[in-house]
Motif scaffolding. Structure first.
Motif, PDB file in Angstrom:
ATOM      1  N   ILE A  21       0.841  -1.197   0.000  1.00 51.89           N
ATOM      2  CA  ILE A  21       0.000   0.000   0.000  1.00 51.89           C
ATOM      3  C   ILE A  21       0.878   1.248   0.000  1.00 51.89           C
ATOM      4  O   ILE A  21       1.724   1.421   0.863  1.00 51.89           O
ATOM      5  CB  ILE A  21      -0.954  -0.002   1.216  1.00 51.89           C
ATOM      6  N   GLY A  22       0.653   2.092  -0.990  1.00 55.97           N
ATOM      7  CA  GLY A  22       1.447   3.305  -1.118  1.00 55.97           C
ATOM      8  C   GLY A  22       0.675   4.572  -0.784  1.00 55.97           C
ATOM      9  O   GLY A  22       1.259   5.629  -0.616  1.00 55.97           O
ATOM     10  N   ILE A  23      -0.658   4.469  -0.719  1.00 59.77           N
ATOM     11  CA  ILE A  23      -1.469   5.645  -0.405  1.00 59.77           C
ATOM     12  C   ILE A  23      -2.414   5.301   0.747  1.00 59.77           C
ATOM     13  O   ILE A  23      -2.738   4.141   0.975  1.00 59.77           O
ATOM     14  CB  ILE A  23      -2.272   6.146  -1.623  1.00 59.77           C
ATOM     15  N   THR A  24      -2.846   6.318   1.444  1.00 57.87           N
ATOM     16  CA  THR A  24      -3.743   6.115   2.584  1.00 57.87           C
ATOM     17  C   THR A  24      -5.195   6.062   2.119  1.00 57.87           C
ATOM     18  O   THR A  24      -5.513   6.411   0.977  1.00 57.87           O
ATOM     19  CB  THR A  24      -3.608   7.265   3.599  1.00 57.87           C
ATOM     20  N   ILE A  25      -6.048   5.652   3.024  1.00 57.46           N
ATOM     21  CA  ILE A  25      -7.484   5.677   2.737  1.00 57.46           C
ATOM     22  C   ILE A  25      -7.922   7.107   2.428  1.00 57.46           C
ATOM     23  O   ILE A  25      -8.693   7.338   1.496  1.00 57.46           O
ATOM     24  CB  ILE A  25      -8.290   5.101   3.917  1.00 57.46           C
ATOM     25  N   GLN A  26      -7.408   8.059   3.197  1.00 53.31           N
ATOM     26  CA  GLN A  26      -7.762   9.475   2.969  1.00 53.31           C
ATOM     27  C   GLN A  26      -7.352   9.916   1.567  1.00 53.31           C
ATOM     28  O   GLN A  26      -8.092  10.654   0.896  1.00 53.31           O
ATOM     29  CB  GLN A  26      -7.112  10.380   4.021  1.00 53.31           C
ATOM     30  N   ASP A  27      -6.152   9.494   1.135  1.00 54.14           N
ATOM     31  CA  ASP A  27      -5.709   9.817  -0.229  1.00 54.14           C
ATOM     32  C   ASP A  27      -6.671   9.246  -1.266  1.00 54.14           C
ATOM     33  O   ASP A  27      -7.039   9.919  -2.225  1.00 54.14           O
ATOM     34  CB  ASP A  27      -4.309   9.261  -0.496  1.00 54.14           C
ATOM     35  N   SER A  28      -7.061   7.974  -1.046  1.00 54.50           N
ATOM     36  CA  SER A  28      -7.946   7.322  -2.018  1.00 54.50           C
ATOM     37  C   SER A  28      -9.301   8.022  -2.088  1.00 54.50           C
ATOM     38  O   SER A  28      -9.897   8.119  -3.161  1.00 54.50           O
ATOM     39  CB  SER A  28      -8.114   5.840  -1.695  1.00 54.50           C
ATOM     40  N   ILE A  29      -9.774   8.512  -0.953  1.00 49.87           N
ATOM     41  CA  ILE A  29     -11.043   9.250  -0.925  1.00 49.87           C
ATOM     42  C   ILE A  29     -10.929  10.524  -1.760  1.00 49.87           C
ATOM     43  O   ILE A  29     -11.802  10.824  -2.579  1.00 49.87           O
ATOM     44  CB  ILE A  29     -11.464   9.562   0.525  1.00 49.87           C
ATOM     45  N   GLN A  30      -9.847  11.270  -1.568  1.00 42.83           N
ATOM     46  CA  GLN A  30      -9.658  12.506  -2.328  1.00 42.83           C
ATOM     47  C   GLN A  30      -9.539  12.231  -3.822  1.00 42.83           C
ATOM     48  O   GLN A  30     -10.095  12.963  -4.651  1.00 42.83           O
ATOM     49  CB  GLN A  30      -8.422  13.264  -1.824  1.00 42.83           C
ATOM     50  N   ILE A  31      -8.829  11.161  -4.171  1.00 39.35           N
ATOM     51  CA  ILE A  31      -8.676  10.790  -5.583  1.00 39.35           C
ATOM     52  C   ILE A  31     -10.038  10.417  -6.175  1.00 39.35           C
ATOM     53  O   ILE A  31     -10.386  10.848  -7.270  1.00 39.35           O
ATOM     54  CB  ILE A  31      -7.661   9.642  -5.725  1.00 39.35           C
ATOM     55  N   ALA A  32     -10.811   9.616  -5.446  1.00 42.76           N
ATOM     56  CA  ALA A  32     -12.135   9.197  -5.928  1.00 42.76           C
ATOM     57  C   ALA A  32     -13.054  10.392  -6.095  1.00 42.76           C
ATOM     58  O   ALA A  32     -13.772  10.505  -7.100  1.00 42.76           O
ATOM     59  CB  ALA A  32     -12.738   8.171  -4.972  1.00 42.76           C
ATOM     60  N   LEU A  33     -13.029  11.311  -5.119  1.00 40.22           N
ATOM     61  CA  LEU A  33     -13.885  12.494  -5.198  1.00 40.22           C
ATOM     62  C   LEU A  33     -13.467  13.444  -6.314  1.00 40.22           C
ATOM     63  O   LEU A  33     -14.268  14.253  -6.777  1.00 40.22           O
ATOM     64  CB  LEU A  33     -13.928  13.220  -3.855  1.00 40.22           C
ATOM     65  N   SER A  34     -12.218  13.342  -6.765  1.00 38.15           N
ATOM     66  CA  SER A  34     -11.795  14.162  -7.911  1.00 38.15           C
ATOM     67  C   SER A  34     -12.400  13.616  -9.211  1.00 38.15           C
ATOM     68  O   SER A  34     -12.468  14.325 -10.212  1.00 38.15           O
ATOM     69  CB  SER A  34     -10.267  14.209  -8.017  1.00 38.15           C
ATOM     70  N   GLN A  35     -12.854  12.366  -9.180  1.00 38.55           N
ATOM     71  CA  GLN A  35     -13.481  11.744 -10.347  1.00 38.55           C
ATOM     72  C   GLN A  35     -15.001  11.906 -10.340  1.00 38.55           C
ATOM     73  O   GLN A  35     -15.612  12.102 -11.379  1.00 38.55           O
ATOM     74  CB  GLN A  35     -13.148  10.241 -10.388  1.00 38.55           C
ATOM     75  N   VAL A  36     -15.593  11.760  -9.141  1.00 39.33           N
ATOM     76  CA  VAL A  36     -17.051  11.831  -8.990  1.00 39.33           C
ATOM     77  C   VAL A  36     -17.339  12.632  -7.728  1.00 39.33           C
ATOM     78  O   VAL A  36     -16.865  12.279  -6.656  1.00 39.33           O
ATOM     79  CB  VAL A  36     -17.670  10.421  -8.849  1.00 39.33           C
ATOM     80  N   SER A  37     -18.116  13.698  -7.840  1.00 37.55           N
ATOM     81  CA  SER A  37     -18.461  14.465  -6.650  1.00 37.55           C
ATOM     82  C   SER A  37     -19.619  13.786  -5.934  1.00 37.55           C
ATOM     83  O   SER A  37     -20.454  13.133  -6.556  1.00 37.55           O
ATOM     84  CB  SER A  37     -18.809  15.909  -6.991  1.00 37.55           C
ATOM     85  N   GLY A  38     -19.644  13.928  -4.619  1.00 39.87           N
ATOM     86  CA  GLY A  38     -20.725  13.341  -3.839  1.00 39.87           C
ATOM     87  C   GLY A  38     -20.274  12.968  -2.444  1.00 39.87           C
ATOM     88  O   GLY A  38     -19.285  13.488  -1.937  1.00 39.87           O
ATOM     89  N   GLN A  39     -21.006  12.038  -1.858  1.00 40.54           N
ATOM     90  CA  GLN A  39     -20.755  11.610  -0.479  1.00 40.54           C
ATOM     91  C   GLN A  39     -20.249  10.170  -0.489  1.00 40.54           C
ATOM     92  O   GLN A  39     -20.845   9.292  -1.121  1.00 40.54           O
ATOM     93  CB  GLN A  39     -22.057  11.689   0.320  1.00 40.54           C
ATOM     94  N   ILE A  40     -19.151   9.926   0.227  1.00 41.13           N
ATOM     95  CA  ILE A  40     -18.604   8.571   0.362  1.00 41.13           C
ATOM     96  C   ILE A  40     -19.571   7.752   1.204  1.00 41.13           C
ATOM     97  O   ILE A  40     -19.953   8.162   2.299  1.00 41.13           O
ATOM     98  CB  ILE A  40     -17.217   8.584   1.040  1.00 41.13           C
ATOM     99  N   ILE A  41     -19.973   6.590   0.676  1.00 38.51           N
ATOM    100  CA  ILE A  41     -20.874   5.734   1.450  1.00 38.51           C
ATOM    101  C   ILE A  41     -20.212   4.415   1.846  1.00 38.51           C
ATOM    102  O   ILE A  41     -20.682   3.741   2.762  1.00 38.51           O
ATOM    103  CB  ILE A  41     -22.203   5.470   0.710  1.00 38.51           C
ATOM    104  N   LYS A  42     -19.097   4.063   1.178  1.00 36.08           N
ATOM    105  CA  LYS A  42     -18.412   2.823   1.525  1.00 36.08           C
ATOM    106  C   LYS A  42     -17.027   2.830   0.907  1.00 36.08           C
ATOM    107  O   LYS A  42     -16.829   3.353  -0.185  1.00 36.08           O
ATOM    108  CB  LYS A  42     -19.208   1.624   0.993  1.00 36.08           C
ATOM    109  N   ILE A  43     -16.075   2.230   1.624  1.00 36.93           N
ATOM    110  CA  ILE A  43     -14.735   2.061   1.073  1.00 36.93           C
ATOM    111  C   ILE A  43     -14.184   0.734   1.566  1.00 36.93           C
ATOM    112  O   ILE A  43     -14.354   0.381   2.736  1.00 36.93           O
ATOM    113  CB  ILE A  43     -13.806   3.245   1.438  1.00 36.93           C
ATOM    114  N   GLU A  44     -13.578   0.000   0.651  1.00 34.49           N
ATOM    115  CA  GLU A  44     -12.996  -1.299   0.974  1.00 34.49           C
ATOM    116  C   GLU A  44     -11.640  -1.428   0.299  1.00 34.49           C
ATOM    117  O   GLU A  44     -11.422  -0.858  -0.774  1.00 34.49           O
ATOM    118  CB  GLU A  44     -13.874  -2.446   0.466  1.00 34.49           C
ATOM    119  N   LEU A  45     -10.761  -2.182   0.922  1.00 39.14           N
ATOM    120  CA  LEU A  45      -9.482  -2.529   0.313  1.00 39.14           C
ATOM    121  C   LEU A  45      -9.607  -3.962  -0.180  1.00 39.14           C
ATOM    122  O   LEU A  45      -9.916  -4.865   0.596  1.00 39.14           O
ATOM    123  CB  LEU A  45      -8.353  -2.401   1.332  1.00 39.14           C
ATOM    124  N   GLU A  46      -9.406  -4.157  -1.481  1.00 36.12           N
ATOM    125  CA  GLU A  46      -9.562  -5.476  -2.087  1.00 36.12           C
ATOM    126  C   GLU A  46      -8.423  -5.750  -3.057  1.00 36.12           C
ATOM    127  O   GLU A  46      -7.755  -4.832  -3.510  1.00 36.12           O
ATOM    128  CB  GLU A  46     -10.884  -5.564  -2.865  1.00 36.12           C
TER     129      GLU A  46
END
Length: 83
Positions: A21-46
């Motif tokens: 793992i090279g990025i944090t959950i917080q990083d992944s949230i910011q990256i995802a929100l840069s693609q789609v605006s809205g509210q995070i409802i779930k996050i999983e590491l798979e």
């Protein structure tokens, strides 16, 4: 016959996975929100296709649920799709 997907999973495999793992959950949230605006409802590491990804589900302002997959090693967006 039911086979638990974690039957062959041991602590060494878990440790090796988390070392990648090279990025944090917080990083992944910011990256995802840069693609789609809205509210995070779930996050999983798979692990998908041999790659560790954060699977981030986002509820858009229009009420649609998107799934954004972010590579947990590089931070690259792997996939964006309607869920």
């Amino acid at each position: 016959m039911y086979i638990n997907q974690f039957d062959s999973y041991n602590e060494d495999n878990l440790y090796d996975s988390y070392r990648q793992i090279g990025i944090t959950i917080q990083d992944s949230i910011q990256i995802a929100l840069s693609q789609v605006s809205g509210q995070i409802i779930k996050i999983e590491l798979e692990r998908k296709n041999g790659i560790l990804v954060y699977e981030v589900k986002i509820l858009s302002p229009q009420g649609l649920i998107y799934e954004v997959e972010v590579d947990a090693t590089t931070g690259n967006v792997v996939k964006v799709e309607l869920d």
